[in-house]
Scaffold this motif. Structure first.
Motif, short mmCIF file in Angstrom:
data_model
loop_
_atom_site.label_atom_id
_atom_site.label_comp_id
_atom_site.label_asym_id
_atom_site.label_seq_id
_atom_site.Cartn_x
_atom_site.Cartn_y
_atom_site.Cartn_z
N LEU A 1 -0.86 6.85 6.00
CA LEU A 1 -0.71 5.69 6.87
C LEU A 1 -1.38 4.49 6.22
O LEU A 1 -2.53 4.56 5.79
CB LEU A 1 -1.34 6.00 8.23
CG LEU A 1 -1.19 4.98 9.35
CD1 LEU A 1 0.28 4.81 9.72
CD2 LEU A 1 -1.99 5.43 10.58
N HIS A 2 -0.65 3.38 6.16
CA HIS A 2 -1.17 2.19 5.49
C HIS A 2 -0.63 0.94 6.17
O HIS A 2 0.22 1.02 7.07
CB HIS A 2 -0.75 2.21 4.01
CG HIS A 2 0.74 2.23 3.81
ND1 HIS A 2 1.49 1.08 3.67
CD2 HIS A 2 1.63 3.27 3.76
CE1 HIS A 2 2.78 1.41 3.53
NE2 HIS A 2 2.87 2.74 3.59
N ARG A 3 -1.09 -0.19 5.74
CA ARG A 3 -0.59 -1.46 6.25
C ARG A 3 0.36 -2.09 5.23
O ARG A 3 0.28 -1.83 4.04
CB ARG A 3 -1.74 -2.44 6.51
CG ARG A 3 -2.65 -2.02 7.64
CD ARG A 3 -3.65 -3.13 7.97
NE ARG A 3 -4.61 -2.69 8.97
CZ ARG A 3 -4.37 -2.68 10.27
NH1 ARG A 3 -3.20 -3.11 10.72
NH2 ARG A 3 -5.30 -2.27 11.12
N GLY A 4 1.26 -2.95 5.74
CA GLY A 4 2.12 -3.70 4.86
C GLY A 4 3.09 -2.83 4.08
O GLY A 4 3.45 -1.73 4.50
N SER A 5 3.46 -3.30 2.91
CA SER A 5 4.43 -2.60 2.07
C SER A 5 3.77 -2.17 0.77
O SER A 5 3.06 -2.95 0.13
CB SER A 5 5.62 -3.52 1.77
OG SER A 5 6.45 -2.97 0.78
N LEU A 6 3.99 -0.94 0.38
CA LEU A 6 3.43 -0.46 -0.88
C LEU A 6 4.05 -1.17 -2.08
O LEU A 6 3.44 -1.23 -3.15
CB LEU A 6 3.65 1.05 -1.01
CG LEU A 6 2.78 1.93 -0.09
CD1 LEU A 6 3.14 3.39 -0.29
CD2 LEU A 6 1.31 1.71 -0.35
N GLU A 7 5.25 -1.72 -1.87
CA GLU A 7 5.90 -2.43 -2.97
C GLU A 7 5.11 -3.66 -3.42
O GLU A 7 5.17 -4.08 -4.57
CB GLU A 7 7.32 -2.87 -2.58
CG GLU A 7 8.36 -1.77 -2.61
CD GLU A 7 8.21 -0.79 -1.46
OE1 GLU A 7 7.58 -1.17 -0.44
OE2 GLU A 7 8.69 0.35 -1.57
N ILE A 8 4.34 -4.22 -2.47
CA ILE A 8 3.58 -5.43 -2.82
C ILE A 8 2.08 -5.13 -2.91
O ILE A 8 1.26 -6.04 -2.97
CB ILE A 8 3.83 -6.56 -1.80
CG1 ILE A 8 3.41 -6.11 -0.39
CG2 ILE A 8 5.28 -6.99 -1.81
CD1 ILE A 8 3.48 -7.24 0.64
N SER A 9 1.70 -3.85 -2.89
CA SER A 9 0.29 -3.50 -3.01
C SER A 9 -0.15 -3.68 -4.46
O SER A 9 0.67 -3.83 -5.38
CB SER A 9 0.05 -2.05 -2.57
OG SER A 9 0.78 -1.16 -3.38
N SER A 10 -1.44 -3.64 -4.69
CA SER A 10 -1.98 -3.86 -6.02
C SER A 10 -1.62 -2.72 -6.96
O SER A 10 -1.35 -1.60 -6.53
CB SER A 10 -3.51 -4.01 -5.95
OG SER A 10 -4.09 -2.77 -5.57
N GLU A 11 -1.63 -3.02 -8.25
CA GLU A 11 -1.37 -1.98 -9.24
C GLU A 11 -2.43 -0.90 -9.18
O GLU A 11 -2.15 0.29 -9.38
CB GLU A 11 -1.33 -2.60 -10.65
CG GLU A 11 -0.09 -3.43 -10.93
CD GLU A 11 1.19 -2.61 -10.77
OE1 GLU A 11 1.23 -1.45 -11.25
OE2 GLU A 11 2.15 -3.12 -10.16
N ALA A 12 -3.67 -1.29 -8.86
CA ALA A 12 -4.75 -0.31 -8.77
C ALA A 12 -4.49 0.69 -7.64
O ALA A 12 -4.70 1.90 -7.79
CB ALA A 12 -6.09 -1.02 -8.53
N GLN A 13 -3.98 0.19 -6.50
CA GLN A 13 -3.69 1.08 -5.39
C GLN A 13 -2.51 1.98 -5.70
O GLN A 13 -2.52 3.18 -5.38
CB GLN A 13 -3.40 0.27 -4.12
CG GLN A 13 -3.32 1.15 -2.87
CD GLN A 13 -3.15 0.35 -1.60
OE1 GLN A 13 -2.04 -0.10 -1.30
NE2 GLN A 13 -4.23 0.17 -0.87
N LYS A 14 -1.48 1.43 -6.35
CA LYS A 14 -0.32 2.25 -6.72
C LYS A 14 -0.74 3.37 -7.66
O LYS A 14 -0.31 4.52 -7.51
CB LYS A 14 0.74 1.37 -7.38
CG LYS A 14 1.47 0.42 -6.44
CD LYS A 14 2.48 -0.42 -7.20
CE LYS A 14 3.19 -1.40 -6.28
NZ LYS A 14 4.13 -2.27 -7.01
N THR A 15 -1.58 3.05 -8.62
CA THR A 15 -2.05 4.05 -9.57
C THR A 15 -2.87 5.13 -8.87
O THR A 15 -2.70 6.33 -9.11
CB THR A 15 -2.91 3.40 -10.68
OG1 THR A 15 -2.11 2.43 -11.38
CG2 THR A 15 -3.44 4.44 -11.65
#
Length: 394
Positions: free
Chosen positions: A165-179
């Motif tokens: 569960l998260h906020r917003g869109s993962l497409e626009i999340s930071s590279e650090a969070q995606k990694t």
């Protein structure tokens, strides 16, 4: 042997469950505020000592503490592949002990231990990823379990189902969070024997009822349990979901029953442990739970009772039916690692008395879940008035 009669005591009754024999009958008297689950577990504990994980609390806590200590004792290794394999080895040894060596441990206790072991491993994996990615924003994420895992009822062959569960869109999340999230997924995959279903759910994502996908979303979200992470985010998600559920519950129930009808038309083979889309066995207990959670959810929340007690209060299931169906479910759960369906060679290898009892248990679960859905269907004045599944099974 005489009959057994279960009797609810007057409101002022101050004792707990009492067994009394009279005229060749056994009367089991229980307080008016006893929930169906409490009643059944007390009865099972009396009839079969040590039958629940509550009765084995010291034993289960000791085993889980050892698992936690073994995992925590692993070196702080930045090599995620090595760490994953090390955790997997510890978990596999623990699960072997549950499912192979502890055959005398009742099935409910073993399911509970299996699910709690998964909690410990997933929590450890998530904390480890947070440690090596301190600036990735993982503090604002919550891991939520659903399905049988959320009920502490997994078996050795079960998947661990959870959503992030998260906020917003993962497409626009930071590279650090995606990694960080990609590494969490990979480490979780490397650390467990069973498969897992990991989905990403945004709290900003709006639920509708237009497609089967949304029905699945409702079914997953109504059987949820916070595992680890942002409690505030989860509470906000809960509050918003309850608002949507209060608006959509009737339509969701109708769609679930129609969906089940379509599955029955495709196959009427009963399974002990149905795969996705199957009928029978453990799936029928899930359907009973879903009906209890979806039916008049605001009223149930105000009553503050579990889904089984709610169905009994709504007079679509009796206390006696619940006690019988829970015992049948526990027996089926104990067999589901040994065979999948009535046509499985492993099932045919069972002795005849076990096969006959299993068929009776499957029928009981199927009939009760079908009867509950039929009652609710009529209560909602849904159209058409009857479905083929009910005509062919009642």
């Amino acid at each position: 042997s005489g009959s057994i009669k279960i009797v609810r005591a007057p409101p002022k009754w101050s004792g707990r469950v009492v067994n009394q024999f009279k005229d060749n009958a056994q009367y089991i008297v229980y307080p008016s505020d006893t929930t169906p689950v409490e009643l059944t577990r007390e009865l099972m504990a009396g009839l079969y000592p040590g039958s629940t994980h509550d009765d084995n609390q010291v034993r289960t806590d000791t085993q889980l503490n050892k698992l936690q200590n073994d995992i925590n004792a692993l070196p702080a290794d930045d090599d995620l592949v090595k760490k994953g394999l090390a955790i997997k080895g510890i978990l596999a040894k623990f699960r072997d002990k549950i499912w192979k060596e502890n055959a005398e441990l009742p099935i409910e206790a073993r399911m509970y231990l299996d699910s709690r072991a998964a909690d410990l491993v997933i929590g450890h994996v998530f904390d480890h990823i947070k440690t090596i990615h301190p600036g990735a924003g993982l503090d604002g994420i919550a891991l939520v379990t659903f399905g049988t895992y959320s009920q502490y009822e997994t078996a050795r062959i079960s998947d661990y189902d959870l959503f992030i569960l998260h906020r917003g869109s993962l497409e626009i999340s930071s590279e650090a969070q995606k990694t960080a999230l990609a590494q969490f997924n990979q480490l979780l995959y490397d650390s467990t024997e069973s498969g897992q279903t990991v989905r990403f759910v945004s709290i900003d994502e709006k639920l509708g009822i237009q497609t089967t996908k949304y029905i699945d979303e409702f079914k997953q979200r109504v059987t949820r349990r916070l595992l680890i992470g942002d409690r505030g985010l989860f509470d906000e998600f809960e509050k918003e979901f309850q608002v949507i559920l209060a608006q959509e519950w009737q339509r969701v129930i109708i769609e679930i029953i129609k969906e089940r009808d379509e599955k029955y038309k495709k196959s009427d083979v009963w399974h002990l442990n149905p795969k996705e889309g199957g009928l029978g066995g453990t799936r029928e207990m899930e359907m009973i739970r879903l009906m209890g959670r979806f039916y008049k959810p605001a009223d149930r929340a105000a009553a503050d009772i579990d889904e089984f007690a709610w169905l009994i209060r709504q007079k679509v299931m009796s206390e006696e039916e619940f006690a019988r169906v829970w015992e049948a479910y526990v027996r089926i759960a104990a067999l589901r690692d040994e065979a999948d369906s009535l046509f499985d060679r492993k099932f045919m290898a069972f002795d005849s008395s076990k096969r006959i009892q299993t068929i009776k248990d499957l029928r009981l679960l199927f009939d009760l879940s079908t009867g509950i859905m039929l009652s609710i269907w009529h209560n909602l004045n849904a159209e058409p008035p009857l479905l083929p599944i009910f005509l062919s099974s009642r």
